[in-house]
Design a protein around this motif. Structure first.
Motif, PDB file in Angstrom:
ATOM      1  N   VAL A 225       0.876  -1.170   0.000  1.00 59.64           N
ATOM      2  CA  VAL A 225       0.000   0.000   0.000  1.00 59.64           C
ATOM      3  C   VAL A 225       0.910   1.216   0.000  1.00 59.64           C
ATOM      4  N   ARG A 226       0.726   2.090  -0.988  1.00 59.28           N
ATOM      5  CA  ARG A 226       1.602   3.263  -1.141  1.00 59.28           C
ATOM      6  C   ARG A 226       0.780   4.510  -1.398  1.00 59.28           C
ATOM      7  N   THR A 227       1.437   5.637  -1.245  1.00 55.83           N
ATOM      8  CA  THR A 227       0.842   6.916  -1.618  1.00 55.83           C
ATOM      9  C   THR A 227       1.141   7.150  -3.093  1.00 55.83           C
ATOM     10  N   THR A 228       0.156   7.683  -3.843  1.00 49.54           N
ATOM     11  CA  THR A 228       0.360   7.944  -5.263  1.00 49.54           C
ATOM     12  C   THR A 228       1.419   9.032  -5.444  1.00 49.54           C
ATOM     13  N   PRO A 229       2.046   9.109  -6.616  1.00 49.87           N
ATOM     14  CA  PRO A 229       3.104  10.103  -6.833  1.00 49.87           C
ATOM     15  C   PRO A 229       2.667  11.548  -6.594  1.00 49.87           C
ATOM     16  N   ASP A 230       1.373  11.850  -6.801  1.00 52.95           N
ATOM     17  CA  ASP A 230       0.916  13.217  -6.547  1.00 52.95           C
ATOM     18  C   ASP A 230       0.728  13.490  -5.059  1.00 52.95           C
ATOM     19  N   GLY A 231       0.816  12.454  -4.226  1.00 56.50           N
ATOM     20  CA  GLY A 231       0.708  12.613  -2.780  1.00 56.50           C
ATOM     21  C   GLY A 231      -0.713  12.818  -2.279  1.00 56.50           C
ATOM     22  N   MET A 232      -1.689  12.684  -3.144  1.00 60.08           N
ATOM     23  CA  MET A 232      -3.072  12.973  -2.773  1.00 60.08           C
ATOM     24  C   MET A 232      -3.867  11.726  -2.386  1.00 60.08           C
ATOM     25  N   HIS A 233      -3.482  10.568  -2.852  1.00 59.67           N
ATOM     26  CA  HIS A 233      -4.288   9.367  -2.649  1.00 59.67           C
ATOM     27  C   HIS A 233      -3.407   8.191  -2.229  1.00 59.67           C
ATOM     28  N   GLU A 234      -4.055   7.197  -1.658  1.00 62.45           N
ATOM     29  CA  GLU A 234      -3.408   5.928  -1.345  1.00 62.45           C
ATOM     30  C   GLU A 234      -3.741   4.958  -2.468  1.00 62.45           C
ATOM     31  N   ALA A 235      -2.830   4.044  -2.760  1.00 65.42           N
ATOM     32  CA  ALA A 235      -3.063   3.061  -3.811  1.00 65.42           C
ATOM     33  C   ALA A 235      -2.577   1.696  -3.351  1.00 65.42           C
ATOM     34  N   ALA A 236      -3.293   0.674  -3.764  1.00 69.87           N
ATOM     35  CA  ALA A 236      -2.894  -0.700  -3.499  1.00 69.87           C
ATOM     36  C   ALA A 236      -2.098  -1.193  -4.701  1.00 69.87           C
ATOM     37  N   ILE A 237      -0.913  -1.714  -4.454  1.00 68.10           N
ATOM     38  CA  ILE A 237      -0.098  -2.305  -5.510  1.00 68.10           C
ATOM     39  C   ILE A 237      -0.507  -3.772  -5.592  1.00 68.10           C
ATOM     40  N   VAL A 238      -1.024  -4.173  -6.739  1.00 71.24           N
ATOM     41  CA  VAL A 238      -1.591  -5.505  -6.910  1.00 71.24           C
ATOM     42  C   VAL A 238      -0.745  -6.301  -7.903  1.00 71.24           C
ATOM     43  N   ARG A 239      -0.350  -7.516  -7.503  1.00 72.18           N
ATOM     44  CA  ARG A 239       0.320  -8.440  -8.421  1.00 72.18           C
ATOM     45  C   ARG A 239      -0.787  -9.148  -9.196  1.00 72.18           C
ATOM     46  N   VAL A 240      -0.861  -8.884 -10.477  1.00 71.38           N
ATOM     47  CA  VAL A 240      -1.959  -9.349 -11.321  1.00 71.38           C
ATOM     48  C   VAL A 240      -1.728 -10.798 -11.743  1.00 71.38           C
ATOM     49  N   ARG A 241      -2.796 -11.565 -11.713  1.00 71.58           N
ATOM     50  CA  ARG A 241      -2.733 -12.962 -12.139  1.00 71.58           C
ATOM     51  C   ARG A 241      -2.416 -13.048 -13.626  1.00 71.58           C
ATOM     52  N   ARG A 242      -1.888 -14.180 -14.049  1.00 68.55           N
ATOM     53  CA  ARG A 242      -1.512 -14.383 -15.446  1.00 68.55           C
ATOM     54  C   ARG A 242      -2.724 -14.236 -16.367  1.00 68.55           C
ATOM     55  N   LEU A 243      -3.880 -14.760 -15.959  1.00 67.61           N
ATOM     56  CA  LEU A 243      -5.082 -14.675 -16.793  1.00 67.61           C
ATOM     57  C   LEU A 243      -5.600 -13.250 -16.947  1.00 67.61           C
ATOM     58  N   MET A 244      -5.161 -12.361 -16.061  1.00 69.73           N
ATOM     59  CA  MET A 244      -5.587 -10.964 -16.120  1.00 69.73           C
ATOM     60  C   MET A 244      -4.508 -10.065 -16.710  1.00 69.73           C
ATOM     61  N   GLY A 245      -3.449 -10.649 -17.255  1.00 64.66           N
ATOM     62  CA  GLY A 245      -2.439  -9.865 -17.947  1.00 64.66           C
ATOM     63  C   GLY A 245      -1.093  -9.793 -17.277  1.00 64.66           C
ATOM     64  N   SER A 246      -0.907 -10.399 -16.113  1.00 64.42           N
ATOM     65  CA  SER A 246       0.370 -10.414 -15.374  1.00 64.42           C
ATOM     66  C   SER A 246       0.857  -9.019 -15.039  1.00 64.42           C
ATOM     67  N   GLY A 247       1.946  -8.962 -14.296  1.00 66.74           N
ATOM     68  CA  GLY A 247       2.557  -7.695 -13.923  1.00 66.74           C
ATOM     69  C   GLY A 247       1.990  -7.139 -12.630  1.00 66.74           C
ATOM     70  N   GLN A 248       2.217  -5.857 -12.420  1.00 67.28           N
ATOM     71  CA  GLN A 248       1.721  -5.164 -11.239  1.00 67.28           C
ATOM     72  C   GLN A 248       0.994  -3.905 -11.667  1.00 67.28           C
ATOM     73  N   ILE A 249      -0.111  -3.607 -10.978  1.00 65.83           N
ATOM     74  CA  ILE A 249      -0.870  -2.391 -11.233  1.00 65.83           C
ATOM     75  C   ILE A 249      -1.080  -1.659  -9.913  1.00 65.83           C
ATOM     76  N   ALA A 250      -1.346  -0.375 -10.003  1.00 67.14           N
ATOM     77  CA  ALA A 250      -1.675   0.433  -8.828  1.00 67.14           C
ATOM     78  C   ALA A 250      -3.159   0.769  -8.909  1.00 67.14           C
ATOM     79  N   LEU A 251      -3.906   0.335  -7.908  1.00 63.89           N
ATOM     80  CA  LEU A 251      -5.334   0.643  -7.838  1.00 63.89           C
ATOM     81  C   LEU A 251      -5.568   1.665  -6.732  1.00 63.89           C
ATOM     82  N   PRO A 252      -5.921   2.910  -7.083  1.00 64.22           N
ATOM     83  CA  PRO A 252      -6.219   3.904  -6.047  1.00 64.22           C
ATOM     84  C   PRO A 252      -7.404   3.443  -5.199  1.00 64.22           C
TER      85      PRO A 252
END
Length: 135
Positions: free
Chosen positions: A74-101
């Motif tokens: 869980v991190r603060t977004t680069p603009d410092g205004m919001h919190e975001a969850a860093i999610v490790r995405v499943r292979r069926l959903m495209g793999s990688g990591q995304i930030a969900l505010p």
């Protein structure tokens, strides 16, 4: 008999009072509501604290019921205004990591649900992960 005009001093005083009345009426005009008011901010801060304590490695679901992946951080977004969850995405959903505010997340029936459907998650930008090699 013609109406007599007030003395110049009285006229100036009346103009000054009228100008002050108009200025104070403009100052009291309510501002439009902010979409991110204090209650929303408090809710997201509570959610961020809860996820930091017990939510890491918790599964996030899309709005149409697909498991997106697990929360890594869980991190603060680069603009410092919001919190975001860093999610490790499943292979069926495209793999990688995304930030969900957090304003894109909600709790439903004990699950963390993103407001995005499967197609939206597949099209989201992936985070650059240092040290990850292209496979």
């Amino acid at each position: 008999m013609a109406a007599r005009s007030p003395a110049p001093a009285k006229r100036a005083l009346l103009c000054l009072v009228a100008a002050l009345a108009v200025g104070s009426a403009r100052a009291q005009t309510p501002t439009p509501p902010n979409p991110f008011d204090g209650w929303d901010n408090a809710y997201y801060q509570i959610m961020a604290d809860e996820l930091r304590r017990i939510g890491l490695n918790r599964t996030v679901y899309s709005s149409d019921g697909h498991a997106v992946g697990r929360i890594l951080d869980v991190r603060t977004t680069p603009d410092g205004m919001h919190e975001a969850a860093i999610v490790r995405v499943r292979r069926l959903m495209g793999s990688g990591q995304i930030a969900l505010p957090f304003y894109r997340l909600a709790k439903r029936n004990g699950r963390l649900v993103a407001k995005d459907d499967r197609a939206s998650v597949l099209s989201m930008d992936r985070l650059d992960v240092p040290g990850a090699s292209a496979r």
